[in-house]
Design a protein around this motif. Structure first.
Motif, PDB file in Angstrom:
ATOM      1  N   PHE A 176       0.835  -1.206   0.000  1.00 56.96           N
ATOM      2  CA  PHE A 176       0.000   0.000   0.000  1.00 56.96           C
ATOM      3  C   PHE A 176       0.871   1.259   0.000  1.00 56.96           C
ATOM      4  CE2 PHE A 176      -2.847  -2.942   2.681  1.00 56.96           C
ATOM      5  CZ  PHE A 176      -3.284  -3.607   1.541  1.00 56.96           C
ATOM      6  N   GLY A 177       1.927   1.244   0.813  1.00 59.41           N
ATOM      7  CA  GLY A 177       2.828   2.395   0.852  1.00 59.41           C
ATOM      8  C   GLY A 177       3.548   2.596  -0.468  1.00 59.41           C
ATOM      9  N   ALA A 178       4.068   1.512  -1.036  1.00 60.45           N
ATOM     10  CA  ALA A 178       4.812   1.618  -2.291  1.00 60.45           C
ATOM     11  C   ALA A 178       3.925   2.075  -3.440  1.00 60.45           C
ATOM     12  CB  ALA A 178       5.459   0.278  -2.626  1.00 60.45           C
ATOM     13  N   ILE A 179       2.691   1.597  -3.490  1.00 60.48           N
ATOM     14  CA  ILE A 179       1.774   2.034  -4.542  1.00 60.48           C
ATOM     15  C   ILE A 179       1.458   3.518  -4.388  1.00 60.48           C
ATOM     16  CG2 ILE A 179      -0.603   1.832  -5.401  1.00 60.48           C
ATOM     17  CD1 ILE A 179      -0.383  -1.195  -4.957  1.00 60.48           C
ATOM     18  N   GLU A 180       1.243   3.980  -3.166  1.00 56.61           N
ATOM     19  CA  GLU A 180       0.945   5.397  -2.959  1.00 56.61           C
ATOM     20  C   GLU A 180       2.154   6.272  -3.284  1.00 56.61           C
ATOM     21  OE1 GLU A 180      -1.164   8.925  -1.963  1.00 56.61           O
ATOM     22  OE2 GLU A 180      -1.664   6.979  -2.821  1.00 56.61           O
ATOM     23  N   VAL A 181       3.356   5.818  -2.942  1.00 52.57           N
ATOM     24  CA  VAL A 181       4.560   6.565  -3.311  1.00 52.57           C
ATOM     25  C   VAL A 181       4.668   6.681  -4.837  1.00 52.57           C
ATOM     26  CG1 VAL A 181       7.098   6.431  -3.389  1.00 52.57           C
ATOM     27  CG2 VAL A 181       5.894   6.110  -1.215  1.00 52.57           C
ATOM     28  N   ALA A 182       4.423   5.585  -5.537  1.00 48.94           N
ATOM     29  CA  ALA A 182       4.471   5.618  -7.000  1.00 48.94           C
ATOM     30  C   ALA A 182       3.391   6.544  -7.557  1.00 48.94           C
ATOM     31  CB  ALA A 182       4.312   4.213  -7.567  1.00 48.94           C
ATOM     32  N   ARG A 183       2.203   6.516  -6.956  1.00 53.60           N
ATOM     33  CA  ARG A 183       1.099   7.359  -7.429  1.00 53.60           C
ATOM     34  C   ARG A 183       1.429   8.837  -7.237  1.00 53.60           C
ATOM     35  NH1 ARG A 183      -3.692   9.958  -6.093  1.00 53.60           N
ATOM     36  NH2 ARG A 183      -3.237   9.868  -3.863  1.00 53.60           N
ATOM     37  N   GLN A 184       1.931   9.175  -6.062  1.00 54.06           N
ATOM     38  CA  GLN A 184       2.288  10.570  -5.792  1.00 54.06           C
ATOM     39  C   GLN A 184       3.418  11.027  -6.722  1.00 54.06           C
ATOM     40  OE1 GLN A 184       0.966  12.848  -3.781  1.00 54.06           O
ATOM     41  NE2 GLN A 184      -0.403  11.668  -2.471  1.00 54.06           N
ATOM     42  N   THR A 185       4.353  10.138  -7.003  1.00 57.52           N
ATOM     43  CA  THR A 185       5.439  10.474  -7.930  1.00 57.52           C
ATOM     44  C   THR A 185       4.898  10.727  -9.326  1.00 57.52           C
ATOM     45  OG1 THR A 185       7.013   9.149  -6.652  1.00 57.52           O
ATOM     46  CG2 THR A 185       7.622   9.681  -8.911  1.00 57.52           C
ATOM     47  N   LEU A 186       3.967   9.899  -9.765  1.00 60.11           N
ATOM     48  CA  LEU A 186       3.367  10.080 -11.096  1.00 60.11           C
ATOM     49  C   LEU A 186       2.649  11.430 -11.195  1.00 60.11           C
ATOM     50  CD1 LEU A 186       2.616   9.062 -13.903  1.00 60.11           C
ATOM     51  CD2 LEU A 186       0.659   7.870 -12.853  1.00 60.11           C
ATOM     52  N   VAL A 187       1.893  11.776 -10.154  1.00 56.98           N
ATOM     53  CA  VAL A 187       1.213  13.080 -10.143  1.00 56.98           C
ATOM     54  C   VAL A 187       2.231  14.210 -10.275  1.00 56.98           C
ATOM     55  CG1 VAL A 187      -0.123  14.677  -8.701  1.00 56.98           C
ATOM     56  CG2 VAL A 187      -0.794  12.259  -8.847  1.00 56.98           C
ATOM     57  N   LEU A 188       3.326  14.102  -9.530  1.00 59.67           N
ATOM     58  CA  LEU A 188       4.359  15.138  -9.573  1.00 59.67           C
ATOM     59  C   LEU A 188       5.031  15.180 -10.947  1.00 59.67           C
ATOM     60  CD1 LEU A 188       5.740  17.252  -7.773  1.00 59.67           C
ATOM     61  CD2 LEU A 188       7.410  15.503  -7.136  1.00 59.67           C
ATOM     62  N   MET A 189       5.319  14.027 -11.517  1.00 62.38           N
ATOM     63  CA  MET A 189       5.908  13.984 -12.863  1.00 62.38           C
ATOM     64  C   MET A 189       5.011  14.685 -13.867  1.00 62.38           C
ATOM     65  SD  MET A 189       7.397  10.091 -13.153  1.00 62.38           S
ATOM     66  CE  MET A 189       9.027   9.632 -12.526  1.00 62.38           C
ATOM     67  N   ARG A 190       3.713  14.417 -13.788  1.00 58.87           N
ATOM     68  CA  ARG A 190       2.779  15.046 -14.721  1.00 58.87           C
ATOM     69  C   ARG A 190       2.665  16.545 -14.486  1.00 58.87           C
ATOM     70  NH1 ARG A 190      -1.774  10.146 -14.625  1.00 58.87           N
ATOM     71  NH2 ARG A 190      -0.898   8.999 -16.413  1.00 58.87           N
ATOM     72  N   ASN A 191       2.675  16.963 -13.225  1.00 55.94           N
ATOM     73  CA  ASN A 191       2.584  18.396 -12.912  1.00 55.94           C
ATOM     74  C   ASN A 191       3.819  19.154 -13.379  1.00 55.94           C
ATOM     75  OD1 ASN A 191       0.060  18.101 -11.760  1.00 55.94           O
ATOM     76  ND2 ASN A 191       0.810  18.038  -9.657  1.00 55.94           N
ATOM     77  N   TRP A 192       4.980  18.545 -13.212  1.00 52.93           N
ATOM     78  CA  TRP A 192       6.227  19.205 -13.600  1.00 52.93           C
ATOM     79  C   TRP A 192       6.479  19.117 -15.104  1.00 52.93           C
ATOM     80  CZ3 TRP A 192      10.505  17.936  -9.403  1.00 52.93           C
ATOM     81  CH2 TRP A 192      10.193  18.630  -8.226  1.00 52.93           C
ATOM     82  N   GLY A 193       5.973  18.056 -15.726  1.00 51.93           N
ATOM     83  CA  GLY A 193       6.093  17.926 -17.171  1.00 51.93           C
ATOM     84  C   GLY A 193       7.507  17.698 -17.682  1.00 51.93           C
ATOM     85  N   LYS A 194       8.377  17.141 -16.852  1.00 43.08           N
ATOM     86  CA  LYS A 194       9.774  16.930 -17.247  1.00 43.08           C
ATOM     87  C   LYS A 194      10.105  15.455 -17.465  1.00 43.08           C
ATOM     88  CE  LYS A 194      10.881  21.331 -16.425  1.00 43.08           C
ATOM     89  NZ  LYS A 194      11.347  22.269 -17.476  1.00 43.08           N
ATOM     90  N   GLY A 195       9.087  14.574 -17.315  1.00 43.89           N
ATOM     91  CA  GLY A 195       9.332  13.151 -17.498  1.00 43.89           C
ATOM     92  C   GLY A 195      10.101  12.527 -16.350  1.00 43.89           C
ATOM     93  N   GLY A 196      10.543  11.304 -16.577  1.00 44.58           N
ATOM     94  CA  GLY A 196      11.308  10.629 -15.537  1.00 44.58           C
ATOM     95  C   GLY A 196      11.194   9.124 -15.626  1.00 44.58           C
TER      96      GLY A 196
END
Length: 247
Positions: free
Chosen positions: A115-135
């Motif tokens: 549950f923790g790892a999935i939420e960390v990945a989800r929050q990272t994806l949101v940040l990647m999309r907001n920043w628009g720099k990929g990763g």
């Protein structure tokens, strides 16, 4: 360069090794996350900075979604850049037979490892999309996901199996956005996790059993993780890489 590497569970073991080596691999900023081992995380952060990168020391209990959300709120305030995630935070309970895997124990393991790892990945994806720099993301699994760890940690092995499935599905979802998602599957590695599982002599007993005849090091796993995150692996996604000495 303003690339940002986020390493969960960076106070010890594979997470600490990856954070320490990040500067050599072009990462100018590293989020050093820890759960409870502040001293270990501070040591990692000092090593990161000695390598010429900037370290951000952040604490969060990844079994609590609100704590993860708060941590990413802080990360979101940093200067945008390409993001790398090493989704590494994990726990193991003491060695036990399957009959002893009580609901409370399994819930504790899954609260962090799944549950923790999935939420960390989800929050990272949101940040990647907001920043628009990929990763890119690397989720840390374990050879136990395909071996099962009978008489030891079947619940831990099952939690890592879930992480591998998540890796495959997420990779497919985001591939067209230029975001790569992979996993590593460490084998018998010289870390403190065996002692935490009340099996401190495990490597002494079976460390010679992989075809290469020895256990691996945290640096060897870190090298694999950092390669997967780098542009040297630009055509690699949806892949789980064994770092097991052939085991």
């Amino acid at each position: 360069m303003s690339d940002l590497l986020i390493v969960t569970g960076a106070s010890a073991g594979i997470g600490a090794a990856t954070a320490r080596m990040a500067g050599f691999n072009g990462w100018s900023r590293v989020v050093v996350h820890y759960g409870s081992d502040q001293a270990g995380a501070e040591e990692t952060a000092a090593m990161v900075e000695s390598m010429g990168a900037q370290a951000y020391l952040l604490q969060a209990d990844v079994s609590k979604p609100k704590a993860i959300e708060k941590m990413f709120g802080k990360i979101a305030g940093l200067k945008p850049g390409r993001i790398g995630l090493v989704n590494n935070a994990g726990i193991t309970a003491p060695t036990a037979s399957f009959e002893d895997l009580t609901p409370d124990r399994v819930a504790q393991v899954f609260s962090v490892n799944v549950f923790g790892a999935i939420e960390v990945a989800r929050q990272t994806l949101v940040l990647m999309r907001n920043w628009g720099k990929g990763g890119a993301m690397v989720n840390v699994s374990s050879a136990s996901a395909r071996l099962g760890s009978p008489h030891m940690y079947v619940d831990y092995a099952a939690s890592k199996g879930a992480i591998e499935t998540m890796t495959l599905g997420l990779a497919d979802e985001v591939a067209k956005e230029g975001i790569r998602v992979n996993g590593v599957r460490p084998g018998l590695i010289e870390t403190g996790i065996h002692a935490k599982g009340q099996a401190p002599d495990r490597l002494a007993k079976i460390g010679h059993t992989p075809p290469m005849g020895r256990p691996g090091t945290t640096d060897e796993v870190a090298e694999a993780i950092l390669w997967l995150l780098s542009e040297r692996a630009s055509y690699v996604t949806r892949t789980i890489l064994d770092v097991t000495g052939g085991r």
